[in-house]
Design an enzyme around this catalytic site. Structure first.
Site, mmCIF file in Angstrom:
data_model
loop_
_atom_site.group_PDB
_atom_site.id
_atom_site.type_symbol
_atom_site.label_atom_id
_atom_site.label_comp_id
_atom_site.label_asym_id
_atom_site.label_seq_id
_atom_site.Cartn_x
_atom_site.Cartn_y
_atom_site.Cartn_z
ATOM 1 N N HIS A 77 0.843 -1.200 0.000
ATOM 2 C CA HIS A 77 0.000 0.000 0.000
ATOM 3 C C HIS A 77 0.879 1.250 0.000
ATOM 4 C CE1 HIS A 77 -2.928 3.027 1.216
ATOM 5 N NE2 HIS A 77 -2.198 3.295 2.279
ATOM 6 N N ASP A 106 6.054 21.256 -27.049
ATOM 7 C CA ASP A 106 6.048 19.913 -26.451
ATOM 8 C C ASP A 106 7.126 19.903 -25.374
ATOM 9 O OD1 ASP A 106 6.121 17.025 -25.981
ATOM 10 O OD2 ASP A 106 5.052 16.855 -27.882
ATOM 11 N N TRP A 146 7.108 0.174 3.835
ATOM 12 C CA TRP A 146 7.591 0.856 2.626
ATOM 13 C C TRP A 146 8.982 1.430 2.844
ATOM 14 C CZ3 TRP A 146 8.958 5.858 1.106
ATOM 15 C CH2 TRP A 146 8.802 6.860 2.052
ATOM 16 N N SER A 174 12.923 5.967 -14.213
ATOM 17 C CA SER A 174 11.792 6.681 -14.798
ATOM 18 C C SER A 174 11.678 8.095 -14.229
ATOM 19 C CB SER A 174 10.514 5.894 -14.537
ATOM 20 O OG SER A 174 9.389 6.707 -14.666
ATOM 21 N N SER A 175 11.773 8.225 -12.888
ATOM 22 C CA SER A 175 11.633 9.548 -12.274
ATOM 23 C C SER A 175 12.770 10.469 -12.677
ATOM 24 C CB SER A 175 11.647 9.445 -10.754
ATOM 25 O OG SER A 175 10.609 8.672 -10.315
ATOM 26 N N HIS A 258 13.516 12.050 3.100
ATOM 27 C CA HIS A 258 12.909 13.317 3.475
ATOM 28 C C HIS A 258 12.677 14.243 2.292
ATOM 29 C CE1 HIS A 258 10.753 15.517 6.307
ATOM 30 N NE2 HIS A 258 11.209 16.585 5.704
ATOM 31 N N GLU A 260 12.090 13.273 -0.539
ATOM 32 C CA GLU A 260 10.993 12.599 -1.226
ATOM 33 C C GLU A 260 9.636 13.109 -0.737
ATOM 34 O OE1 GLU A 260 10.547 10.521 -3.652
ATOM 35 O OE2 GLU A 260 8.536 9.732 -3.261
ATOM 36 N N TYR A 262 8.905 16.003 0.214
ATOM 37 C CA TYR A 262 8.637 17.308 -0.400
ATOM 38 C C TYR A 262 8.387 17.164 -1.886
ATOM 39 C CZ TYR A 262 9.566 19.057 4.122
ATOM 40 O OH TYR A 262 9.469 19.267 5.462
ATOM 41 N N SER A 273 -1.664 27.021 -5.845
ATOM 42 C CA SER A 273 -1.317 28.408 -6.167
ATOM 43 C C SER A 273 -1.862 28.841 -7.514
ATOM 44 C CB SER A 273 0.198 28.599 -6.159
ATOM 45 O OG SER A 273 0.739 28.153 -4.951
ATOM 46 N N HIS A 307 15.391 13.468 11.669
ATOM 47 C CA HIS A 307 14.237 13.574 12.578
ATOM 48 C C HIS A 307 13.342 12.344 12.468
ATOM 49 C CE1 HIS A 307 11.962 15.983 9.255
ATOM 50 N NE2 HIS A 307 11.734 14.706 9.128
ATOM 51 N N HIS A 308 13.596 11.495 11.469
ATOM 52 C CA HIS A 308 12.875 10.219 11.400
ATOM 53 C C HIS A 308 13.519 9.191 12.320
ATOM 54 C CE1 HIS A 308 10.498 11.354 7.797
ATOM 55 N NE2 HIS A 308 11.559 12.079 7.529
ATOM 56 N N THR A 333 6.797 27.216 4.918
ATOM 57 C CA THR A 333 5.479 26.608 4.698
ATOM 58 C C THR A 333 4.393 27.557 5.184
ATOM 59 O OG1 THR A 333 6.571 24.531 5.167
ATOM 60 C CG2 THR A 333 4.204 24.461 4.941
ATOM 61 N N LYS A 336 3.678 30.207 2.708
ATOM 62 C CA LYS A 336 2.791 29.766 1.629
ATOM 63 C C LYS A 336 1.343 29.783 2.083
ATOM 64 C CE LYS A 336 5.452 27.263 -1.465
ATOM 65 N NZ LYS A 336 4.783 27.589 -2.617
ATOM 66 N N ARG A 455 1.994 1.493 14.931
ATOM 67 C CA ARG A 455 1.607 1.334 13.537
ATOM 68 C C ARG A 455 2.028 -0.052 13.059
ATOM 69 N NH1 ARG A 455 6.074 4.966 10.275
ATOM 70 N NH2 ARG A 455 4.976 4.169 8.467
#
Lengths: 530, 193
Positions: A77, A106, A146, A174-175, A258, A260, A262, A273, A307-308, A333, A336, A455
């Protein structure tokens, strides 16, 4: 002479037909469509897995599935939603909108664009094949979460871990190719007069996101390569007995992980926006501060990864550094969020579906941001770490954040894509069901998390039963509401009220100067931007 | 007109090539950086003594003031990597030492198989914060150990606990894991032949 040009022009506008149109496509609009449909399909695949998880958690005790299968569900998931839904949807939106927004005919590298899309079905084919094999009783699918922490994924990983590793390699390639393409397009193909500081915010956020992708996807590829070597080639990167260190895995993973997160939110910031000024009928408040805020968030994302890992036994100095650096992110943040609110201030607002999703995004993403601030306080994190509070936090930023942004974007731009207006009644129904059910689904998770429910477990203590039952009800309503979204998209594709080229009264930007639906080839002669 | 268009096309493709090659350079660099994190991490842990990796803080010749007022208990642990067929254990469960006092303890390893095996021990100190205050002056983990079939070997460790060890730590654990050198295994020798 001019007649010849006319003829070639007409020839170019001819759409290829049949399956070849899609397989060999080099058209940014077709590739964008394929990305979006791929993401939509994966959304239902990953969503069904979420429903399996929530069904098992409806009541304490083990009812439906074995704990081993539960672990495979949480892992797949997460992987599918992150890499198969949010990221491809953003790339799809970028493919469709970036060239139109900057006045380019294009993408800069159309053939690479085709390749970066067609790697994805292969990547997810590999990943889902591991689940199919698991269902056929041929060993477990990836079951380590994950985040695939070593040694769960190295020493103790099932054989299918190798499918997972190559799948991640393909997604990474790909990315990276997608990101290179977007950067090349934005740098080289802007219409005359479209200076960097005139670009729509969506283009800016994607420009910065693409740089993040290029910086961190190779690190992800590196970490899975190290896993592969540990598993098969006798190295000991993450094996303490051989002189390696499992904590090193977490450092390398989160150095990717991390930025990732963002990558998964900045393009949504961009979409919001675009939408808020359109429906508030005002220019965006603080354009340049929006750009600088996005850039600062991207920079800060590289220095907050640990921080993780507050509970891995870091020195106090390290915990303080990562805690304060993480708190700093709240500043850009906040800029924004306040800019969006100020854009709405005294605007003549209307509340069509895209705007409803945008406002819900601002409100609910901010809740996710606040719980993030709670988690970044190192001493408090010792209590919250690996509880449902974390699950609540990242679902607020990813579902009611990133996914709401994508849905808002789809409703906002679908008239431009198809030439037809979507069904506003169904759109509003979809919005209200989604907005309410997502809160029924995720809000109780805060409470059970604070009370200590861990979790990634298939069973839990009795005192968490009511809140879990609520969350499961919310999950099923949320899941089935998305069928309304699917129906609405299909219905819009087939017909409906014809959209004007501007579509929305307050819309501004080059994409709205094109007719709806946008022609197969647009801006073959670049527009001039004043 | 056509030539103008063509030159615009070549210009565009030239600048695309430039962008792609720069970005690919970043991609390759970041892939390398992921791997560079491994030695960087080791260096960082060595300097800070985090993560239970010992050594580096004290020079071997340093004469340390023995702190007779304090006693620290050091426990000894031994474990084997999954495919290591030796028997391996400390000869003493624990010792009480005064910080600054060199102490000698012994471990023993027995090769019960009928082939010679070379092994390497990897030390670790818990709690991690104490690692930088734990100095080994002699250790069987400094070199590879080769045991002939049936051989029993007693191996010494001489260590000093730094008197600067934080007050709140009164107990340390030194553990070793022995693992086979890849060249010593059947599999690797077979592939060499």
């Amino acid at each position: 002479m001019s007649a010849v040009i006319e003829e070639t022009h007409e020839h170019h506008d001819h759409k290829p037909t049949g399956i070849g149109r899609w397989l060999f496509s080099t058209n940014h609009k077709d590739i964008g469509t394929m990305y979006l449909w791929f993401s939509f399909i994966m959304f239902f695949v990953g969503g069904s897995m979420a429903l399996v998880i929530r069904a098992e958690l409806f009541q304490p005790g083990l009812q439906l599935i074995e704990p081993e299968f539960f672990n495979q569900m949480t892992t797949l998931h997460g992987l599918i939603m992150v890499f198969g839904v949010i990221m491809p949807a953003f790339v799809g939106l970028a493919n469709w909108m970036v060239p139109m927004m900057i006045g380019a005919p294009d993408m800069a590298l159309p053939r690479m664009n085709n390749w970066s899309f067609w790697l994805l079905p292969g990547a997810f084919g590999l990943l889902i094949a591991s689940l199919v094999m698991s269902l056929m009783g041929m060993g477990s699918a990836p079951n380590f979460g994950w985040t695939f922490y070593a040694p769960l994924s190295t020493t103790y990983g099932p054989s299918s871990t190798d499918f997972f590793i190559f799948s991640v390699h393909l997604m990474g390639i790909s990315s990276i190719m997608g990101a290179i393409n977007i950067i090349a397009t934005i740098m080289n193909m802007r219409a005359p007069g479209m200076t960097y500081m005139k670009m729509p915010i969506f283009v800016w956020t994607w420009f910065i996101t693409a740089y993040l992708l290029i910086a961190v996807m190779p690190v992800l590829a590196g970490v899975v390569t190290m896993m592969l070597m540990d598993r098969h080639f006798g190295t000991s990167f993450f094996n303490a007995a051989g002189g390696g260190d499992p904590v090193l895995f977490q450092h390398v993973f989160w150095f990717f992980g991390h930025p990732e997160v963002y990558i998964m939110i900045l393009p949504s910031f961009g979409i919001i926006s675009q939408i808020v000024p359109t429906f508030a009928r005002k220019k965006i408040f603080g354009y340049s501060s929006m750009v600088y805020a996005t850039a600062s968030i991207a920079f800060l994302s590289f220095i907050v990864w640990a921080h993780h890992m507050f509970t891995t036994g870091m020195p106090v100095a390290g915990e303080l550094f990562f805690m304060y650096a993480t708190m700093l992110i709240a500043i850009p943040t906040g800029v924004k969020v306040f800019n969006w609110v100020s854009t709405m201030w005294k605007g003549s607002m209307t509340f069509e579906t895209p705007m409803l999703f945008a406002i819900a995004f601002i409100f609910l993403f901010t809740i996710g941001g606040f719980t993030g601030l709670m988690l970044c306080i190192a001493p408090a994190d010792f209590q919250y770490h690996d509880t449902y509070f974390v699950v609540a936090h990242f679902h607020y930023v990813l579902v009611t954040g990133a996914a709401f942004g994508i849905m808002a974007g789809v409703y906002y731009w679908i008239p431009k894509w198809t030439g037809n207006m979507y069904d506003e009644k169904l759109g509003k129904l979809h919005f209200w069901l989604t907005a309410i059910s997502s809160n029924v689904l995720f809000f109780p998770m805060h409470f059970v998390g604070l009370a200590g429910m861990p979790r990634r477990i298939p069973d839990y203590s009795l005192q968490f039963a009511e809140f879990n039952a609520m969350a499961t009800v919310g999950a099923f309503v949320f899941g089935f509401s998305q069928l309304i979204f699917l129906y609405n998209v299909l219905k819009t594709q087939r017909g409906g009220v014809k959209a004007t080229s501007k579509v929305w009264e307050g819309a501004e930007g080059l994409e709205w100067t094109l007719p709806s639906p946008a022609p197969f080839h647009s801006f073959t002669t670049p527009p001039t931007v004043k | 007109m056509t030539s103008q268009l063509n030159s615009a096309d070549t210009n565009a493709s030239r600048s695309n090539t430039r962008v792609i090659s720069r970005l690919l350079f970043v991609v390759v660099g970041m892939f390398g950086f992921g791997f560079a994190l491994v030695p960087l991490y080791d260096v960082f842990c060595d300097i800070t003594g985090l993560n239970g990796k010992t050594g580096g803080r004290l020079a071997l010749s340093d004469a340390l003031q023995v702190d007779m007022s304090r006693e620290v208990e050091v426990e000894f642990l031994a474990s084997l990597n999954a495919n290591m067929p030796w028997e391996f254990k400390p000869l003493q469960h624990s010792v009480k030492v005064h910080p600054g006092q060199p102490t000698r303890v012994e471990y023993v390893a027995i090769n019960k198989t009928d082939r010679a095996i070379t092994g390497q021990a990897v030390p670790s100190v818990a709690p991690g914060q104490a690692a930088e205050y734990f100095e080994k002056t002699e250790c069987f983990c400094f070199t590879e150990q080769k045991l002939e079939p049936g051989e029993r070997k007693q191996m010494p460790v001489i260590f000093v606990v730094d008197p600067d060890l934080p007050e709140d730590i009164s107990q340390l654990a030194l553990s070793y894991t022995f693992f086979t050198k890849p060249s010593g295994t059947q599999h690797a020798t077979a592939s060499l032949k």
